[in-house]
Design a protein around this motif. Structure first.
Motif, mmCIF file in Angstrom:
data_model
loop_
_atom_site.group_PDB
_atom_site.id
_atom_site.type_symbol
_atom_site.label_atom_id
_atom_site.label_comp_id
_atom_site.label_asym_id
_atom_site.label_seq_id
_atom_site.Cartn_x
_atom_site.Cartn_y
_atom_site.Cartn_z
ATOM 1 N N ALA A 1 3.649 4.347 0.715
ATOM 2 C CA ALA A 1 2.609 5.360 0.524
ATOM 3 C C ALA A 1 3.193 6.613 -0.122
ATOM 4 C CB ALA A 1 1.955 5.701 1.859
ATOM 5 N N GLN A 2 4.353 7.033 0.331
ATOM 6 C CA GLN A 2 4.983 8.232 -0.225
ATOM 7 C C GLN A 2 5.423 8.000 -1.671
ATOM 8 O OE1 GLN A 2 7.966 8.592 2.908
ATOM 9 N NE2 GLN A 2 7.073 10.543 3.567
ATOM 10 N N LEU A 3 6.024 6.846 -1.935
ATOM 11 C CA LEU A 3 6.533 6.565 -3.276
ATOM 12 C C LEU A 3 5.395 6.462 -4.295
ATOM 13 C CD1 LEU A 3 9.023 6.001 -5.006
ATOM 14 C CD2 LEU A 3 8.746 3.560 -4.476
ATOM 15 N N ILE A 4 4.310 5.795 -3.913
ATOM 16 C CA ILE A 4 3.166 5.642 -4.817
ATOM 17 C C ILE A 4 2.619 7.008 -5.222
ATOM 18 C CG2 ILE A 4 0.776 4.836 -4.992
ATOM 19 C CD1 ILE A 4 1.605 2.542 -3.068
ATOM 20 N N ARG A 5 2.385 7.865 -4.260
ATOM 21 C CA ARG A 5 1.753 9.163 -4.528
ATOM 22 C C ARG A 5 2.707 10.136 -5.209
ATOM 23 N NH1 ARG A 5 -0.330 6.180 -1.102
ATOM 24 N NH2 ARG A 5 -2.549 6.230 -0.537
ATOM 25 N N ALA A 6 3.967 10.115 -4.824
ATOM 26 C CA ALA A 6 4.939 11.013 -5.434
ATOM 27 C C ALA A 6 5.171 10.646 -6.906
ATOM 28 C CB ALA A 6 6.255 10.963 -4.662
ATOM 29 N N THR A 7 5.240 9.353 -7.200
ATOM 30 C CA THR A 7 5.434 8.912 -8.587
ATOM 31 C C THR A 7 4.228 9.276 -9.447
ATOM 32 O OG1 THR A 7 6.799 7.052 -7.826
ATOM 33 C CG2 THR A 7 5.913 6.928 -10.058
ATOM 34 N N TYR A 8 3.040 9.107 -8.879
ATOM 35 C CA TYR A 8 1.829 9.438 -9.630
ATOM 36 C C TYR A 8 1.767 10.930 -9.950
ATOM 37 C CZ TYR A 8 -3.085 9.338 -11.028
ATOM 38 O OH TYR A 8 -4.251 9.444 -11.745
ATOM 39 N N GLN A 9 2.123 11.747 -8.998
ATOM 40 C CA GLN A 9 2.071 13.191 -9.212
ATOM 41 C C GLN A 9 3.179 13.661 -10.157
ATOM 42 O OE1 GLN A 9 -0.397 15.039 -8.240
ATOM 43 N NE2 GLN A 9 -1.346 13.359 -7.088
ATOM 44 N N ALA A 10 4.315 13.002 -10.143
ATOM 45 C CA ALA A 10 5.447 13.423 -10.962
ATOM 46 C C ALA A 10 5.289 13.039 -12.428
ATOM 47 C CB ALA A 10 6.743 12.838 -10.411
ATOM 48 N N SER A 11 4.512 11.977 -12.713
ATOM 49 C CA SER A 11 4.340 11.547 -14.102
ATOM 50 C C SER A 11 3.360 12.462 -14.821
ATOM 51 C CB SER A 11 3.853 10.095 -14.150
ATOM 52 O OG SER A 11 2.708 9.927 -13.351
ATOM 53 N N GLY A 12 3.523 12.601 -16.127
ATOM 54 C CA GLY A 12 2.693 13.502 -16.916
ATOM 55 C C GLY A 12 1.253 13.041 -17.013
ATOM 56 N N ASP A 13 0.352 13.997 -17.294
ATOM 57 C CA ASP A 13 -1.076 13.678 -17.373
ATOM 58 C C ASP A 13 -1.390 12.698 -18.504
ATOM 59 O OD1 ASP A 13 -1.588 15.275 -15.241
ATOM 60 O OD2 ASP A 13 -2.291 16.996 -16.408
ATOM 61 N N ASP A 14 -0.541 12.653 -19.538
ATOM 62 C CA ASP A 14 -0.793 11.746 -20.654
ATOM 63 C C ASP A 14 -0.280 10.335 -20.377
ATOM 64 O OD1 ASP A 14 1.830 12.527 -20.641
ATOM 65 O OD2 ASP A 14 2.044 12.434 -22.819
ATOM 66 N N SER B 1 1.220 -4.304 -0.818
ATOM 67 C CA SER B 1 -0.099 -4.685 -0.325
ATOM 68 C C SER B 1 -0.114 -4.566 1.196
ATOM 69 C CB SER B 1 -0.447 -6.114 -0.742
ATOM 70 O OG SER B 1 0.480 -7.044 -0.202
ATOM 71 N N GLY B 2 -1.294 -4.368 1.771
ATOM 72 C CA GLY B 2 -1.383 -4.125 3.199
ATOM 73 C C GLY B 2 -1.253 -2.640 3.488
ATOM 74 N N ASP B 3 -0.828 -2.317 4.686
ATOM 75 C CA ASP B 3 -0.689 -0.916 5.090
ATOM 76 C C ASP B 3 0.544 -0.310 4.427
ATOM 77 O OD1 ASP B 3 -0.500 1.549 6.320
ATOM 78 O OD2 ASP B 3 -0.902 0.788 8.331
ATOM 79 N N GLN B 4 0.325 0.630 3.512
ATOM 80 C CA GLN B 4 1.423 1.208 2.741
ATOM 81 C C GLN B 4 2.367 2.033 3.607
ATOM 82 O OE1 GLN B 4 -0.732 3.372 -0.266
ATOM 83 N NE2 GLN B 4 -1.874 1.548 -0.868
ATOM 84 N N GLU B 5 1.878 2.569 4.705
ATOM 85 C CA GLU B 5 2.745 3.355 5.591
ATOM 86 C C GLU B 5 3.687 2.467 6.402
ATOM 87 O OE1 GLU B 5 0.863 7.584 6.644
ATOM 88 O OE2 GLU B 5 -0.100 5.933 7.717
#
Length: 707
Positions: free
Chosen positions: A653-666, A685-689
């Motif tokens: 869960a942390q890796l998915i969201r942190a990577t998404y926020q760190a990548s550029g808007d383009d 897949s399943g519970d990300q936490e």
């Protein structure tokens, strides 16, 4: 015409059209006449006590004696005192009645039952089913479609209509399903061995894969209105029209001529599609029926498009044409560029484990805003993107089960952060292609699309490397195949062309060794299986090439024990799933059973048509001349290159969201898994936490991104 002749003519026609009905009527009339005559005889010969009971009683006694000879006692109470004539009459009536009534009726019913069984075996009886899947025609991909339904999680009904070969097809289906059940149960038993007997036994019974598929195979013309009505096609959930599979059964024939005939088109598929579209588009047919049609050439694809234009009715008859060779070519080219995608697609294109799902959404939705909001409250599904389709806008996700899309849970990933390399670019791809198949041209078209998006743009790099090419490809094939493909001269990234027969081991090995030695970075070896040979020869050349490659790797390890085996990725295409274990014994992770990918896609599209748009998009790189990076694809990227620093251990869960926020808007990147050295695949897949992630520099992450 005389009355006698008219009666005879009428009777002749009835016998020709309805022989069973005529026989039944004859049995009925004969026995009625016999009952009447026998009743009259018994009534006249019977004692006065029976005579006084009337003619009806005589008829009753007659029938009773025929059905049970012991009932003669109702007529002749005392044999010693009775008249001989009545005794003889009763015996004659009983014997003749047994022949004309009992024997005839039993014979007729027996014959009727036999005919009914034969008709059922031949598929001549109408099936009253609904919400089922219909498969028209049969090819090497068909059994895989049915096999993948084992993982659907609920009972399935499948009706197959073929021109001939019903018994062979039934056996093929049974063998394929039993092989899957045995493999899955064997894997589950090994997993349960560590749990203890009681817990393991309980877990095994709960999670054991069960066969809940009912398959009915019938023979007949696939464009016959009667045959299609007999399998309740208008009530089917999905109709799958399979294309023909080319088989050069007589290898002495010229392959080029056979291949030209193969590419001319399949009029049978078009004719079947027209008939199916007409029936599924009728007012009394079920709503939202999916018609999935395989096409293997441009001519058939063009005609299928015209049929869609004239016959398709949204929310009624939804037609999806699947260009088999084009899709397989795209898949094989992607595997050659990023071999680990074979593992990823093998998981996500199936009903087993994690998969792609879609949901209708607001057409005004924006990806970034929606994904940010969705990730705040959903921990069991990963949002990807939205796309416009025939039936509106759909958003696509990765999840283990469809119900996971609605699972709401508060997500608190804290202050976890990662650093993404903003200047990331894929490294040069060194690829060796061994052999050929009917999809060779489509494979090269896949490379064309990739280089249009990924050819180097940096002037300094171009100057240092003598050109912008990101692809460095060598093709090794026999002389005839080279000629058919024009020596691959029209592909500027094919830098080496080696003409060698499969038996020229030394020439092949020398060329491969030289290419690997002169290439910077890893090398992928794509071994193609020739599908233009007899069935008994399928995969033979591919297995021979595999032996050569394994010898090359073994010799390098012998000379240098520190040699990195994974610097040479081997991707082997096979056509016959029975050869899977043979290839696997060579420790090859990337085994591509090409037909199986089409089968899995067909199965999922039959359930949800909108998923086809998503598949088409991720399998196609942005073409030159279009909006740059306009669509997203699946990528496998090295951890040490994509991240500026290796991410610290964290939850998925942390890796998915942190990577998404760190990548550029383009170029918003969504990570949904990784591959370790040795081929271990982890999909979030399943519970990300509950998924703990400790990435290493040598690992490769799986991303959904524009670039």
């Amino acid at each position: 015409m005389k009355k006698k002749n008219r009666i005879r003519e009428w009777l002749s026609v009835q016998i020709a059209k309805r022989p069973a009905t005529v026989i039944l009527a004859a049995i009925f009339l004969l026995n009625i006449c016999f009952f009447m005559i026998a009743a009259v005889v018994i009534s006249n010969l019977a004692p006065e006590t029976l005579e006084n009971r009337g003619f009806g009683a005589s008829v009753y006694y007659t029938i009773s004696m025929i059905l049970d000879a012991g009932c003669i006692g109702l007529v002749v109470e005392d044999v010693g005192k009775a008249n001989v004539s009545i005794i003889i009459a009763c015996i004659v009536v009983a014997v003749i009645g047994m022949i004309t009534f009992t024997g005839a009726v039993i014979g007729y019913i027996t014959n009727y039952i036999s005919d009914f069984i034969n008709s059922a075996n031949k598929g001549e009886n109408k099936l009253y089913v609904s919400n089922h899947i219909v498969i028209l025609n049969w090819n090497s991909r068909a059994s895989e479609i049915i096999n993948d339904l084992l993982y659907s999680g609920h009972p399935e009904k499948v009706v197959v209509l073929v021109e001939d070969g019903r018994e062979v097809i039934e056996k093929e289906i049974e063998e394929r399903i039993m092989a899957t059940l045995e493999k899955e149960r064997s894997d589950l038993r090994r997993a349960c061995e560590k749990m203890g007997w009681i817990r393991g036994r309980s877990y095994y019974r709960k999670h054991m894969l069960r066969n809940r598929i009912t398959v009915i195979v019938r023979e007949g013309d696939t464009f016959s209105v009667k045959k299609l009505n007999d399998i309740s096609i208008s009530r089917a959930r999905a109709v799958i029209i399979l294309g023909k599979t080319f088989q050069n059964k007589l290898c002495k024939y010229d392959v080029q001529k056979d291949m030209d005939r193969y590419r001319k088109g399949n009029s049978h598929t078009v004719k079947t599609l027209i008939q199916v579209a007409e029936m599924t588009g009728s007012a009394d047919s079920a709503d939202n029926q999916k018609v999935v049609v395989e096409v293997e050439d441009e001519w058939t694809l063009e005609l299928a498009g015209r049929v869609i234009h004239h016959k398709e009715q949204l929310e009624k008859c939804n037609i999806v044409p699947i260009a088999v060779n084009r899709i397989l070519g795209q898949i094989l080219s992607q595997f050659a560029i990023m071999p680990e995608l074979n593992l990823v697609y093998g998981e996500l294109f199936s009903n087993k484990g994690a998969a792609f799902f879609s949901r209708k959404c607001d057409s005004q939705i924006e990806d970034i805003a929606y994904i940010n909001e969705y990730m705040k409250e959903h921990m069991h599904a990963i949002p990807l993107t939205c796309m416009d389709g025939k039936e509106g806008t759909e958003f696509y996700y990765i999840a283990e089960k469809e119900k996971d899309l609605d699972d709401v849970s508060v997500c608190d990933t804290g202050e976890y952060r990662v650093k993404v390399n903003p200047d990331y670019w894929l490294e040069k791809r060194n690829i060796i292609i061994l052999g050929h198949n009917s999809k060779s041209e489509a494979v090269m078209e896949g490379f064309n699309a990739f280089r249009a998006e990924w050819n180097y743009k940096d002037p300094e790099w171009i100057h240092a490397n003598g050109g912008p090419e990101i692809l460095n490809i060598m093709v090794i094939d026999d002389e005839k195949s080279m000629e058919r493909n024009g020596g691959y001269q029209k592909y500027p990234y094919v830098n080496h062309r080696i003409t060698a027969d499969v038996y020229d081991k030394q020439a092949i090995c020398d060329a491969v060794n030289e290419f690997v030695d002169n290439s910077v970075g890893d090398t992928s070896i794509l071994i193609l299986s020739d599908d233009l040979v007899a069935v008994e020869e399928q995969d033979a050349k591919a297995l021979t090439y595999l032996i050569y490659v394994q010898d090359i790797i073994a010799e390098r390890v012998e000379k240098n024990p520190d040699f990195d085996r994974e610097s040479i990725d081997v991707i082997v295409e096979i056509l016959n799933p029975k050869n899977y274990d043979i290839v696997r014994s060579y420790s090859i992770n990337n085994i591509v059973i090409s037909n199986r990918y089409i089968s899995k896609m067909v199965t999922q599209i039959g359930e949800k048509e909108a998923i086809f748009n998503f598949y088409s998009d991720i399998l196609t790189y942005d073409e030159e001349g279009g909006t740059i990076y306009e669509s997203k694809e699946l990528y496998v990227k090295k951890v040490k290159d994509f991240f500026l620093e290796t991410p610290k251990p964290c939850t998925a869960a942390q890796l998915i969201r942190a990577t998404y926020q760190a990548s550029g808007d383009d170029n918003k990147s969504i990570i949904f898994g990784y591959v370790r050295q040795g081929g271990e695949l982890v999909i979030f897949s399943g519970d990300q936490e509950e998924i703990w992630v400790e990435l290493k520099d040598t690992d490769k992450i799986i991303l959904f991104s524009n670039h």
